[in-house]
Motif scaffolding. Structure first.
Motif, PDB file in Angstrom:
ATOM      1  N   ALA A   2       1.151  -1.326   0.273  1.00 29.67           N
ATOM      2  CA  ALA A   2       0.276  -0.309   0.006  1.00 29.67           C
ATOM      3  C   ALA A   2       1.008   1.498   0.208  1.00 29.67           C
ATOM      4  CB  ALA A   2      -0.904   0.225   1.006  1.00 29.67           C
ATOM      5  N   LEU A   3       2.350   1.382   0.966  1.00 27.69           N
ATOM      6  CA  LEU A   3       2.942   2.598   0.342  1.00 27.69           C
ATOM      7  C   LEU A   3       3.438   2.533  -0.685  1.00 27.69           C
ATOM      8  CD1 LEU A   3       4.691   2.170   3.899  1.00 27.69           C
ATOM      9  CD2 LEU A   3       2.845   3.776   3.267  1.00 27.69           C
ATOM     10  N   ASN A   4       4.171   1.320  -0.727  1.00 25.36           N
ATOM     11  CA  ASN A   4       4.517   1.569  -2.401  1.00 25.36           C
ATOM     12  C   ASN A   4       3.336   2.294  -3.980  1.00 25.36           C
ATOM     13  OD1 ASN A   4       6.355   1.182  -4.856  1.00 25.36           O
ATOM     14  ND2 ASN A   4       5.631  -0.969  -5.000  1.00 25.36           N
ATOM     15  N   ALA A   5       2.515   1.590  -3.531  1.00 26.64           N
ATOM     16  CA  ALA A   5       1.032   2.288  -4.305  1.00 26.64           C
ATOM     17  C   ALA A   5       1.010   3.993  -3.719  1.00 26.64           C
ATOM     18  CB  ALA A   5       0.118   1.438  -4.216  1.00 26.64           C
ATOM     19  N   VAL A   6       0.987   4.462  -2.993  1.00 30.40           N
ATOM     20  CA  VAL A   6       0.785   5.965  -2.508  1.00 30.40           C
ATOM     21  C   VAL A   6       1.598   6.543  -2.650  1.00 30.40           C
ATOM     22  CG1 VAL A   6       0.586   7.401  -0.081  1.00 30.40           C
ATOM     23  CG2 VAL A   6      -0.884   4.708  -0.627  1.00 30.40           C
ATOM     24  N   ALA A  40       6.896  -4.667  -4.958  1.00 35.09           N
ATOM     25  CA  ALA A  40       6.842  -5.563  -4.732  1.00 35.09           C
ATOM     26  C   ALA A  40       7.117  -6.959  -4.612  1.00 35.09           C
ATOM     27  CB  ALA A  40       4.790  -5.554  -5.196  1.00 35.09           C
ATOM     28  N   VAL A  41       7.905  -7.557  -5.613  1.00 36.57           N
ATOM     29  CA  VAL A  41       8.579  -8.555  -5.749  1.00 36.57           C
ATOM     30  C   VAL A  41       9.528  -8.768  -4.908  1.00 36.57           C
ATOM     31  CG1 VAL A  41      10.455  -9.732  -7.273  1.00 36.57           C
ATOM     32  CG2 VAL A  41       8.160  -9.150  -8.208  1.00 36.57           C
ATOM     33  N   ALA A  42      10.723  -7.767  -4.984  1.00 39.55           N
ATOM     34  CA  ALA A  42      11.571  -7.030  -3.797  1.00 39.55           C
ATOM     35  C   ALA A  42      10.842  -7.245  -2.669  1.00 39.55           C
ATOM     36  CB  ALA A  42      12.128  -5.938  -3.898  1.00 39.55           C
ATOM     37  N   LEU A  61       9.703   3.969   3.277  1.00 37.36           N
ATOM     38  CA  LEU A  61       8.993   3.986   2.284  1.00 37.36           C
ATOM     39  C   LEU A  61       7.558   5.401   2.830  1.00 37.36           C
ATOM     40  CD1 LEU A  61       9.401   2.096  -0.731  1.00 37.36           C
ATOM     41  CD2 LEU A  61       6.867   2.151  -0.784  1.00 37.36           C
ATOM     42  N   GLY A  62       7.564   4.456   3.723  1.00 34.70           N
ATOM     43  CA  GLY A  62       6.055   5.711   4.470  1.00 34.70           C
ATOM     44  C   GLY A  62       6.744   7.266   4.933  1.00 34.70           C
ATOM     45  N   ALA A  63       8.067   7.198   5.053  1.00 35.21           N
ATOM     46  CA  ALA A  63       8.877   8.733   4.776  1.00 35.21           C
ATOM     47  C   ALA A  63       8.973   9.089   3.945  1.00 35.21           C
ATOM     48  CB  ALA A  63      10.072   8.843   6.038  1.00 35.21           C
TER      49      ALA A  63
END
Length: 75
Positions: A2-6, A40-42, A61-63
């Motif tokens: 989800a953080l990656n998508a955001v 996602a794969v990593a 990723l959140g930061a």
């Protein structure tokens, strides 16, 4: 995931507004969809190999997502 998508969504918005420049050479090469798949794969592989280590990329990723959102609001 989800953080990656955001992060991807906020970065795309910032790029379209002209408020940012993509500084990541990997993303410039493979594009945002490639980044989503690659992260996602990593993340999945990290979960399989060292699940307790997932807090490191989650925090990073959140930061990045928070930093991007703050800069979009300020722009």
């Amino acid at each position: 995931m989800a953080l990656n998508a955001v992060d991807a969504a906020l970065t795309t918005i910032a790029l379209r507004r002209g408020a940012a420049v993509e500084a990541n050479p990997v993303v410039r090469t493979i594009g945002m969809p490639g980044k989503l798949v690659l992260v996602a794969v990593a993340g999945w592989l990290l979960y399989l190999l060292r699940p307790r280590a997932l807090w490191i990329p989650i925090a990073a990723l959140g930061a990045v997502a928070v930093w991007t959102a703050v800069n979009l609001v300020a722009a």
